[in-house]
Design an enzyme around this catalytic site. Structure first.
Site, PDB file in Angstrom:
ATOM      1  N   GLY A 120     -63.984 -10.149 -31.598  1.00 20.36           N
ATOM      2  CA  GLY A 120     -62.751 -10.939 -31.488  1.00 20.36           C
ATOM      3  C   GLY A 120     -62.058 -11.058 -32.842  1.00 20.36           C
ATOM      4  O   GLY A 120     -62.507 -10.502 -33.843  1.00 20.36           O
ATOM      5  N   ASP A 126     -73.665 -11.279 -23.426  1.00 20.49           N
ATOM      6  CA  ASP A 126     -72.676 -12.038 -22.649  1.00 20.49           C
ATOM      7  C   ASP A 126     -73.153 -13.489 -22.647  1.00 20.49           C
ATOM      8  O   ASP A 126     -74.132 -13.824 -21.970  1.00 20.49           O
ATOM      9  CB  ASP A 126     -72.613 -11.466 -21.231  1.00 20.49           C
ATOM     10  CG  ASP A 126     -71.741 -12.301 -20.306  1.00 20.49           C
ATOM     11  OD1 ASP A 126     -71.166 -13.322 -20.758  1.00 20.49           O
ATOM     12  OD2 ASP A 126     -71.639 -11.943 -19.117  1.00 20.49           O
ATOM     13  N   TYR A 164     -63.101 -17.668 -24.630  1.00 21.68           N
ATOM     14  CA  TYR A 164     -61.982 -17.279 -23.780  1.00 21.68           C
ATOM     15  C   TYR A 164     -60.784 -18.013 -24.360  1.00 21.68           C
ATOM     16  O   TYR A 164     -60.738 -19.252 -24.348  1.00 21.68           O
ATOM     17  CB  TYR A 164     -62.223 -17.689 -22.323  1.00 21.68           C
ATOM     18  CG  TYR A 164     -61.078 -17.286 -21.423  1.00 21.68           C
ATOM     19  CD1 TYR A 164     -61.100 -16.073 -20.728  1.00 21.68           C
ATOM     20  CD2 TYR A 164     -59.946 -18.086 -21.313  1.00 21.68           C
ATOM     21  CE1 TYR A 164     -60.036 -15.691 -19.925  1.00 21.68           C
ATOM     22  CE2 TYR A 164     -58.874 -17.704 -20.516  1.00 21.68           C
ATOM     23  CZ  TYR A 164     -58.928 -16.511 -19.828  1.00 21.68           C
ATOM     24  OH  TYR A 164     -57.859 -16.112 -19.046  1.00 21.68           O
ATOM     25  N   THR A 198     -61.600 -26.005 -31.691  1.00 21.30           N
ATOM     26  CA  THR A 198     -60.140 -25.938 -31.791  1.00 21.30           C
ATOM     27  C   THR A 198     -59.471 -27.316 -31.793  1.00 21.30           C
ATOM     28  O   THR A 198     -60.009 -28.274 -31.230  1.00 21.30           O
ATOM     29  CB  THR A 198     -59.601 -25.114 -30.592  1.00 21.30           C
ATOM     30  OG1 THR A 198     -58.193 -25.282 -30.489  1.00 21.30           O
ATOM     31  CG2 THR A 198     -60.196 -25.562 -29.272  1.00 21.30           C
ATOM     32  N   TYR A 244     -58.000 -24.706 -21.238  1.00 20.49           N
ATOM     33  CA  TYR A 244     -58.673 -24.139 -22.412  1.00 20.49           C
ATOM     34  C   TYR A 244     -59.278 -25.265 -23.256  1.00 20.49           C
ATOM     35  O   TYR A 244     -60.462 -25.233 -23.616  1.00 20.49           O
ATOM     36  CB  TYR A 244     -57.666 -23.311 -23.222  1.00 20.49           C
ATOM     37  CG  TYR A 244     -58.104 -22.958 -24.620  1.00 20.49           C
ATOM     38  CD1 TYR A 244     -59.084 -21.985 -24.836  1.00 20.49           C
ATOM     39  CD2 TYR A 244     -57.544 -23.590 -25.740  1.00 20.49           C
ATOM     40  CE1 TYR A 244     -59.493 -21.662 -26.131  1.00 20.49           C
ATOM     41  CE2 TYR A 244     -57.943 -23.272 -27.024  1.00 20.49           C
ATOM     42  CZ  TYR A 244     -58.911 -22.298 -27.216  1.00 20.49           C
ATOM     43  OH  TYR A 244     -59.314 -21.985 -28.490  1.00 20.49           O
ATOM     44  N   TRP A 302     -54.597 -22.458 -35.387  1.00 19.85           N
ATOM     45  CA  TRP A 302     -53.519 -21.535 -35.764  1.00 19.85           C
ATOM     46  C   TRP A 302     -54.025 -20.443 -36.729  1.00 19.85           C
ATOM     47  O   TRP A 302     -53.511 -20.283 -37.844  1.00 19.85           O
ATOM     48  CB  TRP A 302     -52.371 -22.325 -36.403  1.00 19.85           C
ATOM     49  CG  TRP A 302     -51.744 -23.392 -35.543  1.00 19.85           C
ATOM     50  CD1 TRP A 302     -52.238 -23.937 -34.374  1.00 19.85           C
ATOM     51  CD2 TRP A 302     -50.489 -24.059 -35.779  1.00 19.85           C
ATOM     52  NE1 TRP A 302     -51.370 -24.881 -33.893  1.00 19.85           N
ATOM     53  CE2 TRP A 302     -50.298 -24.985 -34.724  1.00 19.85           C
ATOM     54  CE3 TRP A 302     -49.524 -23.965 -36.771  1.00 19.85           C
ATOM     55  CZ2 TRP A 302     -49.168 -25.799 -34.641  1.00 19.85           C
ATOM     56  CZ3 TRP A 302     -48.414 -24.788 -36.685  1.00 19.85           C
ATOM     57  CH2 TRP A 302     -48.228 -25.683 -35.639  1.00 19.85           C
TER      58      TRP A 302
HETATM   59  N1  LIG Z   1     -57.343 -17.767 -32.935  1.00 14.96           N
HETATM   60  C1  LIG Z   1     -57.060 -19.046 -33.123  1.00 14.96           C
HETATM   61  O1  LIG Z   1     -55.930 -19.410 -33.520  1.00 14.96           O
HETATM   62  C2  LIG Z   1     -58.116 -20.107 -32.919  1.00 14.96           C
HETATM   63  C3  LIG Z   1     -57.764 -21.431 -33.199  1.00 14.96           C
HETATM   64  C4  LIG Z   1     -58.715 -22.421 -33.020  1.00 14.96           C
HETATM   65  C5  LIG Z   1     -59.980 -22.097 -32.582  1.00 14.96           C
HETATM   66  N2  LIG Z   1     -60.300 -20.806 -32.302  1.00 14.96           N
HETATM   67  C6  LIG Z   1     -61.651 -20.548 -31.790  1.00 14.96           C
HETATM   68  O2  LIG Z   1     -62.243 -19.467 -32.485  1.00 14.96           O
HETATM   69  C7  LIG Z   1     -63.109 -18.751 -31.611  1.00 14.96           C
HETATM   70  C8  LIG Z   1     -62.747 -17.274 -31.660  1.00 14.96           C
HETATM   71  O3  LIG Z   1     -61.388 -17.143 -31.283  1.00 14.96           O
HETATM   72  P1  LIG Z   1     -60.592 -15.770 -31.488  1.00 14.96           P
HETATM   73  O4  LIG Z   1     -59.205 -16.140 -31.829  1.00 14.96           O
HETATM   74  O5  LIG Z   1     -61.363 -14.835 -32.352  1.00 14.96           O
HETATM   75  O6  LIG Z   1     -60.598 -15.259 -29.982  1.00 14.96           O
HETATM   76  P2  LIG Z   1     -60.518 -13.762 -29.435  1.00 14.96           P
HETATM   77  O7  LIG Z   1     -59.784 -12.893 -30.387  1.00 14.96           O
HETATM   78  O8  LIG Z   1     -60.030 -13.894 -28.035  1.00 14.96           O
HETATM   79  O9  LIG Z   1     -62.039 -13.298 -29.433  1.00 14.96           O
HETATM   80  C9  LIG Z   1     -62.994 -13.871 -28.607  1.00 14.96           C
HETATM   81  C10 LIG Z   1     -64.107 -12.862 -28.435  1.00 14.96           C
HETATM   82  O10 LIG Z   1     -65.079 -13.449 -27.559  1.00 14.96           O
HETATM   83  C11 LIG Z   1     -65.456 -12.452 -26.620  1.00 14.96           C
HETATM   84  N3  LIG Z   1     -65.973 -13.049 -25.391  1.00 14.96           N
HETATM   85  C12 LIG Z   1     -65.277 -13.614 -24.361  1.00 14.96           C
HETATM   86  N4  LIG Z   1     -66.132 -14.018 -23.406  1.00 14.96           N
HETATM   87  C13 LIG Z   1     -67.388 -13.680 -23.828  1.00 14.96           C
HETATM   88  C14 LIG Z   1     -68.671 -13.817 -23.273  1.00 14.96           C
HETATM   89  N5  LIG Z   1     -68.870 -14.360 -22.059  1.00 14.96           N
HETATM   90  N6  LIG Z   1     -69.745 -13.372 -23.987  1.00 14.96           N
HETATM   91  C15 LIG Z   1     -69.566 -12.814 -25.205  1.00 14.96           C
HETATM   92  N7  LIG Z   1     -68.364 -12.633 -25.786  1.00 14.96           N
HETATM   93  C16 LIG Z   1     -67.286 -13.076 -25.094  1.00 14.96           C
HETATM   94  C17 LIG Z   1     -64.195 -11.670 -26.362  1.00 14.96           C
HETATM   95  O11 LIG Z   1     -64.519 -10.426 -25.792  1.00 14.96           O
HETATM   96  P3  LIG Z   1     -63.467  -9.735 -24.772  1.00 14.96           P
HETATM   97  O12 LIG Z   1     -62.244  -9.457 -25.590  1.00 14.96           O
HETATM   98  O13 LIG Z   1     -64.199  -8.520 -24.329  1.00 14.96           O
HETATM   99  O14 LIG Z   1     -63.223 -10.731 -23.687  1.00 14.96           O
HETATM  100  C18 LIG Z   1     -63.642 -11.544 -27.788  1.00 14.96           C
HETATM  101  O15 LIG Z   1     -64.207 -10.456 -28.464  1.00 14.96           O
HETATM  102  C19 LIG Z   1     -62.950 -19.389 -30.223  1.00 14.96           C
HETATM  103  O16 LIG Z   1     -64.003 -20.297 -30.024  1.00 14.96           O
HETATM  104  C20 LIG Z   1     -61.638 -20.152 -30.323  1.00 14.96           C
HETATM  105  O17 LIG Z   1     -61.638 -21.270 -29.476  1.00 14.96           O
HETATM  106  C21 LIG Z   1     -59.396 -19.804 -32.466  1.00 14.96           C
END
Ligand SMILES: NC(=O)c1ccc[n+]([C@@H]2O[C@H](COP(=O)([O-])OP(=O)(O)OC[C@H]3O[C@@H](n4cnc5c(N)ncnc54)[C@H](OP(=O)(O)O)[C@@H]3O)[C@@H](O)[C@H]2O)c1
Length: 280
Positions: free
Chosen positions: A7, A29, A53, A95, A119, A143
């Site tokens: 991710g 998973d 997710y 988050t 979410y 963000w």
């Molecule tokens: N990006 C932001 O702005 C932000 C802000 C606040 C918090 N966060 C937190 O940071 C974390 C990572 O976010 P991100 O932005 O990197 O999200 P992302 O780009 O959507 O990446 C999430 C990763 O988790 C994988 N995943 C989904 N379901 C899974 C499962 N059942 N088992 C194993 N892997 C799974 C996805 O694989 P697939 O693509 O194959 O589904 C993807 O590789 C999350 O907890 C999110 O809540 C992010």
């Protein structure tokens, strides 16, 4: 170990922790209790859970909601159970969306959760599972800008395409640059301050998405008048299926600062990021 290593945050963590074992969804998973229980964990592991997710709008649909709860709640619960059984340190990404943002001022780690969308509900439920483990860090961020798709890259594309977008201008927060987030996570796992929840974003004056978009437009040679603002209410009236989002996403950084985590101002970080993006 990095879980969810493909991710956006996971791939930044993989770059920042070259010593880590990277587990992509195909390797683990988190939503499958048997797979997680049978995995070869050890007491010495530090597990960074970046699996999530994260499609906030799609999570409002029936299928999206099921997928969000499976990964964000059940997945966190499965990892938490493994952490208790094998006594490893579990660091879990969370988050600002666990909060409604209806309060004013920066939100502290112990403010009551009150999510506005599916979410956020599924993430809050995941946090409470992780909070039951004796050796955990919950890192709440917001963000994020780094690898993959993000708001800054989207605005750059619009600026280069000659668009004049209308962007929400009443949600306040601070950007978090993925390298700074990863450095903060390294600080936690190396220095091991008290276990618990830590807010980690970049520091500086909070801004709205529209204000950030204007900065991106100016860097790309456009004018700030090319970005119009509108309220969240106006946005939701036009797109009623989109998820509601907090108006206040500003996280209090005092606890992180207090344990020695350095949090840079987001504005110079944005400038550096844009310089890199514009010369790519
Ligand atoms: N990006 C932001 O702005 C932000 C802000 C606040 C918090 N966060 C937190 O940071 C974390 C990572 O976010 P991100 O932005 O990197 O999200 P992302 O780009 O959507 O990446 C999430 C990763 O988790 C994988 N995943 C989904 N379901 C899974 C499962 N059942 N088992 C194993 N892997 C799974 C996805 O694989 P697939 O693509 O194959 O589904 C993807 O590789 C999350 O907890 C999110 O809540 C992010």
């Amino acid at each position: 170990m990095i879980v969810g290593a493909a991710g956006r945050v996971g791939s930044s963590l993989a770059r920042s922790f070259p010593e880590a074992t990277c587990l992509k969804r195909g390797d683990l998973d988190v939503g499958d209790p048997c797979t997680v229980a049978r995995f070869g964990w050890s007491r010495d592991d530090v597990v960074l859970n970046a699996a999530g997710y994260t499609d906030v709008d799609a999570a409002q649909s029936r299928a999206g909601s099921a997928a969000a709860w499976r990964t964000n709640h059940v997945g966190a619960a499965n990892l938490a159970q493994a952490a208790i059984r094998h006594r490893f340190v579990l660091l879990h990404l969370s988050t600002d969306y666990v909060f409604s943002g209806r309060t004013t001022g920066a939100i502290s780690e112990d403010a009551p959760v009150d999510p506005l969308n599916v979410y956020g509900e599924s993430k809050a439920a995941g946090d409470s599972e992780v909070a039951r483990t004796p050796r955990h860090y919950i890192v709440r961020t917001s963000w994020v800008v780094g690898e993959g798709e993000n708001f800054v890259r989207r605005m750059l594309r619009l600026a280069h395409a000659g668009q004049r977008p209308t962007i929400v201008d009443d949600q306040f927060g601070r950007l978090t640059f993925a390298d700074d987030l990863c450095a903060a996570i390294r600080h936690l796992v190396v220095h091991r301050p008290a276990f618990g929840t830590y807010n980690v974003t970049n520091d500086g004056t909070p801004a709205t998405w529209a204000a950030i978009a204007r900065k991106v437009f100016i860097a790309a040679g456009r004018r700030d008048e090319d970005v119009s603002g509108r309220t969240t209410r106006e946005f939701l009236a036009e797109f009623p299926k989109k998820a509601e989002r907090p108006l206040n996403s500003v996280l209090d950084l005092g606890k992180a600062r207090g344990v020695g985590i350095e949090l840079h101002d987001w504005e110079p970080r944005l400038k550096e990021y844009l310089e890199r993006e514009l010369t790519r």
